[in-house]
Structures are given as structure tokens and as C-alpha cells.
Design a protein around this motif. Structure first.
Motif, PDB file in Angstrom:
ATOM      1  N   VAL A  19       0.830  -1.205   0.000  1.00  0.00           N
ATOM      2  CA  VAL A  19       0.000   0.000   0.000  1.00  0.00           C
ATOM      3  C   VAL A  19       0.863   1.253   0.000  1.00  0.00           C
ATOM      4  O   VAL A  19       0.563   2.239  -0.702  1.00  0.00           O
ATOM      5  N   VAL A  20       1.950   1.247   0.763  1.00  0.00           N
ATOM      6  CA  VAL A  20       2.835   2.416   0.808  1.00  0.00           C
ATOM      7  C   VAL A  20       3.480   2.651  -0.554  1.00  0.00           C
ATOM      8  O   VAL A  20       3.566   3.798  -1.034  1.00  0.00           O
ATOM      9  N   MET A  21       3.932   1.603  -1.214  1.00  0.00           N
ATOM     10  CA  MET A  21       4.541   1.770  -2.541  1.00  0.00           C
ATOM     11  C   MET A  21       3.515   2.233  -3.573  1.00  0.00           C
ATOM     12  O   MET A  21       3.811   3.096  -4.421  1.00  0.00           O
ATOM     13  N   ALA A  22       2.309   1.697  -3.498  1.00  0.00           N
ATOM     14  CA  ALA A  22       1.275   2.150  -4.429  1.00  0.00           C
ATOM     15  C   ALA A  22       0.912   3.606  -4.184  1.00  0.00           C
ATOM     16  O   ALA A  22       0.666   4.377  -5.132  1.00  0.00           O
ATOM     17  N   LEU A  54      -8.433   9.382   2.044  1.00  0.00           N
ATOM     18  CA  LEU A  54      -9.846   9.091   2.273  1.00  0.00           C
ATOM     19  C   LEU A  54     -10.201   7.671   1.845  1.00  0.00           C
ATOM     20  O   LEU A  54     -11.081   7.038   2.428  1.00  0.00           O
ATOM     21  N   MET A  55      -9.508   7.155   0.837  1.00  0.00           N
ATOM     22  CA  MET A  55      -9.738   5.758   0.439  1.00  0.00           C
ATOM     23  C   MET A  55      -9.386   4.805   1.587  1.00  0.00           C
ATOM     24  O   MET A  55     -10.126   3.850   1.880  1.00  0.00           O
ATOM     25  N   ALA A  56      -8.274   5.063   2.275  1.00  0.00           N
ATOM     26  CA  ALA A  56      -7.900   4.224   3.420  1.00  0.00           C
ATOM     27  C   ALA A  56      -8.915   4.359   4.558  1.00  0.00           C
ATOM     28  O   ALA A  56      -9.285   3.378   5.212  1.00  0.00           O
ATOM     29  N   LEU A  57      -9.393   5.597   4.793  1.00  0.00           N
ATOM     30  CA  LEU A  57     -10.395   5.809   5.844  1.00  0.00           C
ATOM     31  C   LEU A  57     -11.706   5.089   5.520  1.00  0.00           C
ATOM     32  O   LEU A  57     -12.329   4.471   6.388  1.00  0.00           O
ATOM     33  N   ALA A  58     -12.124   5.125   4.263  1.00  0.00           N
ATOM     34  CA  ALA A  58     -13.348   4.431   3.865  1.00  0.00           C
ATOM     35  C   ALA A  58     -13.196   2.923   3.984  1.00  0.00           C
ATOM     36  O   ALA A  58     -14.153   2.209   4.327  1.00  0.00           O
ATOM     37  N   LEU A  59     -11.997   2.406   3.722  1.00  0.00           N
ATOM     38  CA  LEU A  59     -11.768   0.968   3.864  1.00  0.00           C
ATOM     39  C   LEU A  59     -11.884   0.539   5.331  1.00  0.00           C
ATOM     40  O   LEU A  59     -12.495  -0.496   5.644  1.00  0.00           O
ATOM     41  N   ARG A  75     -19.496   2.763  -1.138  1.00  0.00           N
ATOM     42  CA  ARG A  75     -19.682   3.692  -2.254  1.00  0.00           C
ATOM     43  C   ARG A  75     -18.635   4.803  -2.255  1.00  0.00           C
ATOM     44  O   ARG A  75     -18.124   5.193  -3.310  1.00  0.00           O
ATOM     45  N   VAL A  76     -18.313   5.312  -1.063  1.00  0.00           N
ATOM     46  CA  VAL A  76     -17.263   6.339  -0.980  1.00  0.00           C
ATOM     47  C   VAL A  76     -15.925   5.764  -1.424  1.00  0.00           C
ATOM     48  O   VAL A  76     -15.157   6.400  -2.176  1.00  0.00           O
ATOM     49  N   LEU A  77     -15.623   4.551  -0.975  1.00  0.00           N
ATOM     50  CA  LEU A  77     -14.371   3.905  -1.367  1.00  0.00           C
ATOM     51  C   LEU A  77     -14.314   3.685  -2.880  1.00  0.00           C
ATOM     52  O   LEU A  77     -13.283   3.971  -3.517  1.00  0.00           O
ATOM     53  N   ALA A  78     -15.414   3.220  -3.464  1.00  0.00           N
ATOM     54  CA  ALA A  78     -15.426   2.988  -4.906  1.00  0.00           C
ATOM     55  C   ALA A  78     -15.324   4.293  -5.680  1.00  0.00           C
ATOM     56  O   ALA A  78     -14.597   4.389  -6.691  1.00  0.00           O
ATOM     57  N   GLY A  79     -16.019   5.357  -5.224  1.00  0.00           N
ATOM     58  CA  GLY A  79     -15.977   6.638  -5.933  1.00  0.00           C
ATOM     59  C   GLY A  79     -14.591   7.258  -5.934  1.00  0.00           C
ATOM     60  O   GLY A  79     -14.105   7.725  -6.988  1.00  0.00           O
ATOM     61  N   TYR A  80     -13.924   7.273  -4.795  1.00  0.00           N
ATOM     62  CA  TYR A  80     -12.587   7.882  -4.748  1.00  0.00           C
ATOM     63  C   TYR A  80     -11.551   7.004  -5.433  1.00  0.00           C
ATOM     64  O   TYR A  80     -10.540   7.509  -5.941  1.00  0.00           O
ATOM     65  N   THR A  81     -11.781   5.702  -5.454  1.00  0.00           N
ATOM     66  CA  THR A  81     -10.859   4.840  -6.204  1.00  0.00           C
ATOM     67  C   THR A  81     -10.948   5.131  -7.701  1.00  0.00           C
ATOM     68  O   THR A  81      -9.916   5.224  -8.396  1.00  0.00           O
ATOM     69  N   ILE A  82     -12.170   5.281  -8.204  1.00  0.00           N
ATOM     70  CA  ILE A  82     -12.342   5.599  -9.632  1.00  0.00           C
ATOM     71  C   ILE A  82     -11.768   6.977  -9.952  1.00  0.00           C
ATOM     72  O   ILE A  82     -11.123   7.179 -10.994  1.00  0.00           O
ATOM     73  N   TYR A 130     -16.356  16.375   3.461  1.00  0.00           N
ATOM     74  CA  TYR A 130     -17.740  15.971   3.744  1.00  0.00           C
ATOM     75  C   TYR A 130     -17.836  14.473   4.060  1.00  0.00           C
ATOM     76  O   TYR A 130     -18.342  14.063   5.114  1.00  0.00           O
ATOM     77  N   PHE A 131     -17.345  13.651   3.142  1.00  0.00           N
ATOM     78  CA  PHE A 131     -17.474  12.201   3.323  1.00  0.00           C
ATOM     79  C   PHE A 131     -16.620  11.694   4.484  1.00  0.00           C
ATOM     80  O   PHE A 131     -17.014  10.780   5.205  1.00  0.00           O
ATOM     81  N   GLY A 132     -15.444  12.280   4.676  1.00  0.00           N
ATOM     82  CA  GLY A 132     -14.605  11.853   5.791  1.00  0.00           C
ATOM     83  C   GLY A 132     -15.246  12.135   7.134  1.00  0.00           C
ATOM     84  O   GLY A 132     -15.228  11.305   8.046  1.00  0.00           O
TER      85      GLY A 132
END
Length: 300
Positions: A19-22, A54-59, A75-82, A130-132
Motif C-alpha cells: 500500500v505504501v509503494m502504491a 480518504l480511500m484508506a479511511l473508507a476501507l 460507495r465512498v471507497l469505490a468513488g474515490y478509487t475511480i 464531507y465524506f470523511g
């Protein structure tokens, strides 16, 4: 057991490294995108933490929450990933972004695509706020599901019905069985025994009005009256008598009313009153009906 724990720890450590390298690879692209939409050096350096953080927080929220809150976190995780994927893709298509030689606010040659990309890049920080905040609030107010009770408590609850008195149960008492009584043959006195046997010992039991059954095997005999005189039992001594004096109905009602003053209606049963006041089942049922009637009048 220790080997299993070491394997899990190694797996978690490897996941953190990946995850850190990505994040480092994505951080380079998102920093250049932030610089292209007008962010300064400090803001461009912090911009990747806004999106990928925020992706890590949603996970994490997905692992904690349940039900509709978990669907929202997914949904938040999928939206910020996209969104992060789109911005990384644009960074790979526009070589000018690598050296920051692109025009300010220009991410694509086609104007509608450029407007959509600029809107996406600039709205991600506001969406993170907002989402966080919403995800953190849901996690803090989340309550885990209650643990089901063991089966022993269920058996105790079902066993209370067995301890109720007969008047509280819904099963009706079966009808008494009338025995088929027939007359015994008159005994014959022989010799000197005729004068010693009293007349009532030779008296036969009267024939009942009911017609006997056809089978003689089910007939029941009635024992003849004994000629032996009974012994006089005499008066019961004072030591063997019950120390509690006989109480009147008003005294029993007053004592039951005082003992059950703080009882709920569900506990007000004849068996409970009988144990508390120490009286007969018939008096307990009468006291139960009287107390329930009084509570009904008070409630009305």
C-alpha cells in the motif's frame, strides 16, 4: 499457535508495504495534477493525502460498520478509487504534466473533457471533508449487535410456566372417572362364626343405578367395612399444632396487598402469593383476583 500469529503478522506487514509503494506511485501523479489546477507547492504535496487518504479511511469504516452505513462506506471507497484512477490515467496521457509545462487549468485538449477533469480534481478535497466527517461520525456512533443469550436462560424462562399454580395454567382439568362398582356376594356364616360376625359385615354393597359393562374383567370390588373398632386418637397436643393462628380473609388480603405492593402485574400470580403469604392455593387464587381487581380500578 505462535507460527500462525507470525504468518498473519507477516501478511499484514507485506500488505502495508504494498500500500505504501502504491501510494508513492499515485502520489507523483496526483501532485502534478494538483499543480496543473492551480495549487501551490505545499497544497500539491498534500493533495495525494486528500484523495488516497480518504480511500484508506473508507476501507477502515467498511470493516467496522454494518448495514446501510457499510454500503455508504463502500460507495465512498469505490468513488474515490475511480477518481484516483482517472487522474492517474490523465497524468499518463499528458506528458506535459510530468514537467509541469502544461498551461494552468488545462488537462485535456477537448474543452468538455477538460472542464470535467478540472471539476473532478477540484471537488475531491471538498468531498474528502464531507465524506470523511460523515464516516468518522458513523464509526463513533456505531454500536455492535448484541450477543445472543445462551440456551440456559431460555430453559429457565420456559421452566417458570411449570411452577405456576393450576389456576394459572390454560389446560383444563380432566373429568373424574366414575368406577364401575358391583355388589359383592353375601358371605355365608358357618357354625359358631355366625354369632360373632356383626350384621353390618354381612351387608352387601348396594347395586348402582348405572348398567355395568359387558366384560366382567373390568369390574372393581369395594372393600367390605372393617369390624375392628377404631382407636380414639384423642386431642392433638399443643406442640404439634401450627404456631400461626388462623387468619381471616381481610387479614390475608391486607398482608398480600402489603407484600405485593411493588410487584408488576406479570408477577401477580396465585403461586407467588401463596408462597409469600403462606396460605392455601384456594385462598391464593382468591387473593390474586382481588388484587388484580383493585389494580384495575386504580388504573381506571
Amino acid at each position: 499457535m505462535s507460527l500462525h500469529r507470525k504468518g498473519r503478522a507477516a501478511l499484514v506487514f507485506a500488505l502495508v508495504v504494498v500500500v505504501v509503494m502504491a501510494f508513492r506511485v499515485s502520489w507523483n501523479a496526483l501532485r502534478d495534477i494538483a499543480g496543473a489546477i492551480g495549487a501551490d507547492d505545499t497544497a500539491a504535496m498534500l493533495y495525494p493525502f486528500v484523495v488516497d487518504g480518504l480511500m484508506a479511511l473508507a476501507l477502515i469504516a467498511t470493516l467496522v460498520l454494518a448495514g446501510r452505513d457499510r454500503v455508504f462506506a463502500l460507495r465512498v471507497l469505490a468513488g474515490y478509487t475511480i477518481a484516483s484512477l482517472v487522474l492517474n490515467y490523465v497524468h499518463g496521457l499528458v506528458p506535459e504534466l510530468h514537467g509541469r509545462s502544461v498551461d494552468w487549468g488545462r488537462l485535456a485538449d477537448w474543452d468538455p473533457a477538460n472542464w470535467a477533469l478540472v471539476l473532478l480534481a477540484t471537488s475531491l478535497p471538498v468531498g474528502s471533508i464531507y465524506f470523511g466527517s460523515d464516516l468518522v461520525a458513523k464509526v463513533l456512533h456505531h454500536r455492535p449487535a448484541p450477543i445472543p443469550l445462551p440456551t440456559a436462560n431460555v430453559e429457565e424462562s420456559t421452566g417458570t410456566e411449570r411452577k405456576q399454580s393450576s389456576s394459572d395454567l390454560t389446560v383444563s382439568t380432566p373429568a373424574p372417572i366414575t368406577p364401575n362398582v358391583t355388589a359383592l356376594p353375601r358371605p355365608v356364616a358357618v357354625g359358631f362364626l355366625k354369632s360373632t360376625i356383626p350384621a353390618k359385615a354381612t351387608r352387601a354393597v348396594e347395586q348402582p343405578t348405572a348398567t355395568p359393562t359387558a366384560s366382567p374383567a373390568v369390574r372393581r370390588a369395594v372393600a367390605a367395612e372393617s369390624t375392628r373398632p377404631r382407636r380414639a386418637t384423642g386431642r392433638v397436643p399443643e406442640a404439634a399444632r401450627t404456631p400461626r393462628p388462623k387468619r381471616s380473609r381481610d387479614e390475608l388480603l391486607a398482608e398480600a396487598r402489603k407484600a405485593t405492593a411493588d410487584w408488576p402485574d406479570a408477577r401477580l400470580t396465585a403461586e407467588g402469593i401463596r408462597r409469600e403469604v403462606r396460605t392455601s392455593p384456594a385462598n391464593a387464587r382468591s387473593l390474586r383476583d382481588a388484587l388484580r381487581a383493585e389494580r384495575g380500578l386504580q388504573a381506571a
